[in-house]
Design an enzyme around this catalytic site. Sequence first.
Site, PDB file in Angstrom:
ATOM      1  N   LYS A  13       0.844  -1.202   0.000  1.00 55.74           N
ATOM      2  CA  LYS A  13       0.000   0.000   0.000  1.00 55.74           C
ATOM      3  C   LYS A  13       0.877   1.249   0.000  1.00 55.74           C
ATOM      4  CE  LYS A  13      -3.863   2.154   2.543  1.00 55.74           C
ATOM      5  NZ  LYS A  13      -4.776   2.033   3.690  1.00 55.74           N
ATOM      6  N   SER A  65      -9.764   1.978   2.705  1.00 56.67           N
ATOM      7  CA  SER A  65      -8.932   2.773   1.825  1.00 56.67           C
ATOM      8  C   SER A  65      -7.891   1.961   1.048  1.00 56.67           C
ATOM      9  CB  SER A  65      -8.174   3.829   2.651  1.00 56.67           C
ATOM     10  OG  SER A  65      -7.284   3.210   3.574  1.00 56.67           O
ATOM     11  N   SER A  99     -10.024  -0.441   6.922  1.00 52.80           N
ATOM     12  CA  SER A  99      -9.441  -0.275   5.584  1.00 52.80           C
ATOM     13  C   SER A  99      -8.749  -1.504   5.017  1.00 52.80           C
ATOM     14  CB  SER A  99      -8.460   0.904   5.586  1.00 52.80           C
ATOM     15  OG  SER A  99      -9.149   2.119   5.698  1.00 52.80           O
TER      16      SER A  99
END
Length: 480
Positions: free
Chosen positions: A74, A149, A173
Amino acid sequence: MTALHERTARDLVRALHAGEVGAAELVDAHLARAEDDRWGSFLAIDAERARARAAEIDAMPERPPLGGVPIAIKDALSTRDLTTTAGSRILEGFRPLYTATCVERLERAGAIVIGKTNMDEFAMGSSTENSAFQPTRNPWDPGRVPGGSSGGSAAAVAAFQAPWALGSDTGGSIRQPAALCGIVGMKPTYGAVSRYGLIAFASSLDQVGPFTRTVGDAALLLSHIVGRDERDSTSLDWPEPVAVPSAEDLRGLTFGVVGELMGEGVEPGVRAAVEAAVARVEELGGSVREVSLPSSAYGVSTYYLIAPAECSANLARFDGIRYGPRHEDAADLLEHYERTRGDGFGPEVKRRVMLGTFALASGYYDAYYLRAQKVRTLIRRDFDAAFAETDFLLSPTSPTVAFRFGERIEDPLSMYLSDVCTIPVSLAGLPAISIPCGLSEGLPVGLQIAGPAFSENRLLDVAHALEGALAFAPAPPGVA
């Protein structure tokens, strides 16, 4: 014969150590998928360095534990000399001087980073629509969001672009995008994984964790990133090694189905899939009862005071002086700050910074932030009471399946409610895992299993036993 990109990470590690495949071949297979990025999973691909590292590992007399398996990271996690933006224009082109501890540990163990994945700006969002750079599409239906997210990491694993990935979870997330993309996502106990090098959103909630296609892969990945780090004072000594799960039944265990998280707002198809999974729990020998987390009704409102308050402080550092683009022609320092932050931050980040600044303002602190912290304590106590009677808690991970692009972006409250089932666990700092438990209208449904602090090994065993019984095939139609 199963194609390399379709095999699990554990199987690839075994094949690497058995000499059946080389790291260079594996990296090439996954880079080919990542570079054909029709889902918008990646913000940066590091092909040159990944191939060089694969050649280096293939030449070693003895392979490191993970043998050269590719991984996606990420974009909120710092990677030395590789662009790290947190999905924000204010960090466009930023190359960190150091690598996050959890990534460093994986690289030392033999994982090879192939790229950085898309995300909601500074991890603020539940659909990855708040990325400043591009949307990410759900591999199950390109017209729908992958969740957020960490939507890029979830889509990359679901679309077989990487066998596994790292994400971060503040209010859901990891778990929510895992549920919407039909894969496994785990948020460990707060403090289990060092946050050093993770670009902070809300420091008392942020936690790094794995995205995988199987529970066994999640255990393997987690085993290499947990443990104390002297550079993060909130990281913890881990009480025991993370083991590869092996349980095949649930005899002797008691499960609580959280009544408040199965009612209003949960789509009928989601409820039906979760109820079917609960029936499987009983077939495997588990005892099931309904439990109550009465304060969880205030979870979303509590979270949206605490998290914005912490983000307003954490994001104060992004002022154009030390990071990212800046306005050189500003008349004075104040104008420089205003124009840099005004242009650099997107609408959702600005909304949360303003909310948080207001909640912390003189005269309002006690009424909002302090009161939210008191409710957080009540939520923790609810979990303590539930775990006095049960071993694990069950609920949907998301009240809905993946929604269409644009459906909630203009309605912040509707977007925030996407995390209504995951937020209470985050506020309590507990571990939880989402596993796919079925389909509703052709889209994946996630089952959330939450446990007491440091129960990761038992939690993984439970998830593994259920995964076998549910036999969900984690391949979006036409993708593999």
